[in-house]
Design a protein around this motif. Structure first.
Motif, PDB file in Angstrom:
ATOM      1  N   ALA A   1      -0.575  11.666  10.373  1.00 32.71           N
ATOM      2  CA  ALA A   1       0.554  11.909   9.698  1.00 32.71           C
ATOM      3  C   ALA A   1       0.620  13.393   9.060  1.00 32.71           C
ATOM      4  CB  ALA A   1       0.321  11.015   8.283  1.00 32.71           C
ATOM      5  N   ARG A   2       1.654  13.766   8.945  1.00 30.08           N
ATOM      6  CA  ARG A   2       1.545  15.384   8.577  1.00 30.08           C
ATOM      7  C   ARG A   2       1.263  15.844   7.260  1.00 30.08           C
ATOM      8  NH1 ARG A   2       7.747  17.977   9.492  1.00 30.08           N
ATOM      9  NH2 ARG A   2       6.676  19.903   8.925  1.00 30.08           N
ATOM     10  N   PHE A   3       1.494  14.668   6.067  1.00 27.90           N
ATOM     11  CA  PHE A   3       0.859  15.001   5.001  1.00 27.90           C
ATOM     12  C   PHE A   3       0.540  13.631   4.303  1.00 27.90           C
ATOM     13  CE2 PHE A   3       4.421  18.231   5.768  1.00 27.90           C
ATOM     14  CZ  PHE A   3       3.812  19.162   5.367  1.00 27.90           C
ATOM     15  N   LEU A   4      -0.310  13.804   3.212  1.00 34.01           N
ATOM     16  CA  LEU A   4      -0.701  12.525   2.676  1.00 34.01           C
ATOM     17  C   LEU A   4      -0.308  12.534   1.131  1.00 34.01           C
ATOM     18  CD1 LEU A   4      -3.168  13.063   0.501  1.00 34.01           C
ATOM     19  CD2 LEU A   4      -4.436  13.702   2.675  1.00 34.01           C
ATOM     20  N   LEU A   5      -0.155  11.461   0.473  1.00 30.06           N
ATOM     21  CA  LEU A   5       0.071  11.115  -0.772  1.00 30.06           C
ATOM     22  C   LEU A   5      -1.389  10.452  -1.107  1.00 30.06           C
ATOM     23  CD1 LEU A   5       3.544   9.741  -1.191  1.00 30.06           C
ATOM     24  CD2 LEU A   5       2.661  12.217  -1.775  1.00 30.06           C
ATOM     25  N   ASP A   6      -1.932  10.526  -2.411  1.00 25.77           N
ATOM     26  CA  ASP A   6      -2.949   9.990  -2.870  1.00 25.77           C
ATOM     27  C   ASP A   6      -3.101   8.379  -3.094  1.00 25.77           C
ATOM     28  OD1 ASP A   6      -4.927  12.052  -2.877  1.00 25.77           O
ATOM     29  OD2 ASP A   6      -4.156  12.912  -4.891  1.00 25.77           O
ATOM     30  N   SER A   7      -1.980   8.015  -3.425  1.00 25.41           N
ATOM     31  CA  SER A   7      -1.701   6.416  -3.540  1.00 25.41           C
ATOM     32  C   SER A   7      -0.343   6.004  -4.052  1.00 25.41           C
ATOM     33  CB  SER A   7      -2.621   5.907  -4.781  1.00 25.41           C
ATOM     34  OG  SER A   7      -2.014   6.482  -6.211  1.00 25.41           O
ATOM     35  N   PRO A   8       0.138   4.785  -3.793  1.00 22.39           N
ATOM     36  CA  PRO A   8       1.355   4.345  -4.091  1.00 22.39           C
ATOM     37  C   PRO A   8       1.654   4.720  -5.592  1.00 22.39           C
ATOM     38  CG  PRO A   8      -0.002   2.445  -3.502  1.00 22.39           C
ATOM     39  CD  PRO A   8      -0.880   3.449  -3.684  1.00 22.39           C
TER      40      PRO A   8
ATOM     41  N   PHE B   1       9.005   8.942   6.990  1.00 25.56           N
ATOM     42  CA  PHE B   1       8.324   7.753   7.240  1.00 25.56           C
ATOM     43  C   PHE B   1       7.151   7.439   6.366  1.00 25.56           C
ATOM     44  CE2 PHE B   1       5.163   4.459   8.752  1.00 25.56           C
ATOM     45  CZ  PHE B   1       5.860   3.438   8.527  1.00 25.56           C
ATOM     46  N   ALA B   2       6.737   6.801   5.248  1.00 26.84           N
ATOM     47  CA  ALA B   2       5.475   6.810   4.579  1.00 26.84           C
ATOM     48  C   ALA B   2       4.954   5.435   4.840  1.00 26.84           C
ATOM     49  CB  ALA B   2       5.789   6.899   3.170  1.00 26.84           C
ATOM     50  N   GLY B   3       3.595   5.527   5.012  1.00 27.71           N
ATOM     51  CA  GLY B   3       2.912   4.168   5.175  1.00 27.71           C
ATOM     52  C   GLY B   3       1.228   4.393   5.097  1.00 27.71           C
ATOM     53  N   ASP B   4       0.661   3.371   5.179  1.00 22.60           N
ATOM     54  CA  ASP B   4      -0.763   3.376   4.490  1.00 22.60           C
ATOM     55  C   ASP B   4      -1.844   2.912   5.574  1.00 22.60           C
ATOM     56  OD1 ASP B   4      -0.002   1.089   3.911  1.00 22.60           O
ATOM     57  OD2 ASP B   4      -2.178   0.661   2.979  1.00 22.60           O
ATOM     58  N   ASP B   5      -1.461   2.157   6.630  1.00 24.02           N
ATOM     59  CA  ASP B   5      -2.381   1.370   7.390  1.00 24.02           C
ATOM     60  C   ASP B   5      -2.457   1.914   8.663  1.00 24.02           C
ATOM     61  OD1 ASP B   5      -4.441  -0.598   7.489  1.00 24.02           O
ATOM     62  OD2 ASP B   5      -3.317  -1.860   6.739  1.00 24.02           O
TER      63      ASP B   5
ATOM     64  N   GLY C   1       0.597  -1.114  -0.059  1.00 26.87           N
ATOM     65  CA  GLY C   1      -0.124  -0.131   0.104  1.00 26.87           C
ATOM     66  C   GLY C   1       0.827   1.261  -0.015  1.00 26.87           C
ATOM     67  N   THR C   2       2.190   1.267  -0.289  1.00 24.89           N
ATOM     68  CA  THR C   2       2.919   2.417   0.090  1.00 24.89           C
ATOM     69  C   THR C   2       3.903   2.043  -1.107  1.00 24.89           C
ATOM     70  OG1 THR C   2       2.643   2.502   2.382  1.00 24.89           O
ATOM     71  CG2 THR C   2       4.707   3.682   1.627  1.00 24.89           C
TER      72      THR C   2
END
Length: 254
Positions: A229-236, A197-201, A29-30
């Motif tokens: 989290a401080r920021f987001l990404l829409d998807s991998p 650090f980037a994660g999705d779950d 998911g990342t």
């Protein structure tokens, strides 16, 4: 929580890179998209090539719920460190990893005795050593599958902890470290000045919650507006863009 590609996100990244950080990533998911069959997950070559370049400059780590032996062949590059089983499996302390695996023997026996009933409900039991995962993504009736899982897990004692995920229930020893402890230990071991650090779950949320203000934490996906989290990404699919931005700033800094 703002999308990373904004003025604030760019500034936060530039500031973090001046501190010589650890760059750490979840896997499913990342770095790799969620797929129906976990055994089909792979990091895309476009992502692995960029990560290999980053690993030449900074310590790069993968911190995943998968077993070390399982995830290593799916990356397409060699990170400086991999931590598996949600923080509980590390080559740095194999004796501790073995103790955490043995702590699940009672749950392993209980779930194994009911594996046929779980399978009939569309639940697959995955034994990852330091954790047990009950997957129900492929169940025709997910409510029934979750009810079967919950009924069994209710029979377990407080020496174990249960946490969810994307159509999966995870079971570990209550004393097992989480991803937050794992990432902090990696920062300390690397002598890094912080971490991305980037994660999705949900099992990535402890990292987000415990991160010092100068760390850069990224939630992949918009499914949890309450994420810490401080920021987001829409998807991998946006991961190559993030990695390109890091590489561009590195090149600009010489």
């Amino acid at each position: 929580m703002k999308h990373f590609f904004c003025t604030e996100g760019e500034a936060a990244l530039a500031e973090l890179l001046r501190r010589q950080p650890l760059l750490a990533f979840d896997f499913d998911g990342t770095l790799a998209p969620i797929v129906a069959r976990p055994e089909d997950a792979r990091v895309a070559p476009a992502v692995s090539r960029r990560l290999a370049r980053l690993a030449e400059r900074w310590p790069v780590a993968v911190v995943t719920g998968r077993q070390l032996a399982d995830v290593r062949e799916r990356l397409g590059f060699a990170p400086g460190c991999i931590v598996g089983n949600h923080g509980a499996e590390s080559l740095a302390d194999p004796a501790a990893a073995e103790r955490l695996a043995r702590a699940l023997d009672g749950a392993r026996a209980l779930l194994g005795a009911h594996e046929a009933a779980l399978a009939a409900a569309g639940v697959t039991l995955e034994d990852k050593g330091q954790s047990l995962a009950l997957h129900y993504r492929l169940a025709r009736d997910r409510d029934r599958a979750r009810a079967e899982i919950d009924a069994l897990l209710a029979r377990l004692g407080p020496e174990l902890k249960v946490f969810g995920g994307k159509l999966v229930c995870n079971l570990m020893a209550a004393t097992a470290p989480d991803k937050a402890g794992a990432v902090q230990a990696l920062v300390t071991a690397a002598g890094a000045g912080g971490a991305l650090f980037a994660g999705d779950d949900v099992n990535d949320e402890p990292v987000f919650a415990a991160a010092p203000p100068h760390w850069l934490t990224l939630k992949v996906g918009r499914d949890d507006p309450a994420s810490r989290a401080r920021f987001l990404l829409d998807s991998p699919a946006e991961m190559p863009m993030l990695l390109d931005r890091i590489l561009a700033l590195a090149d600009a800094a010489g």
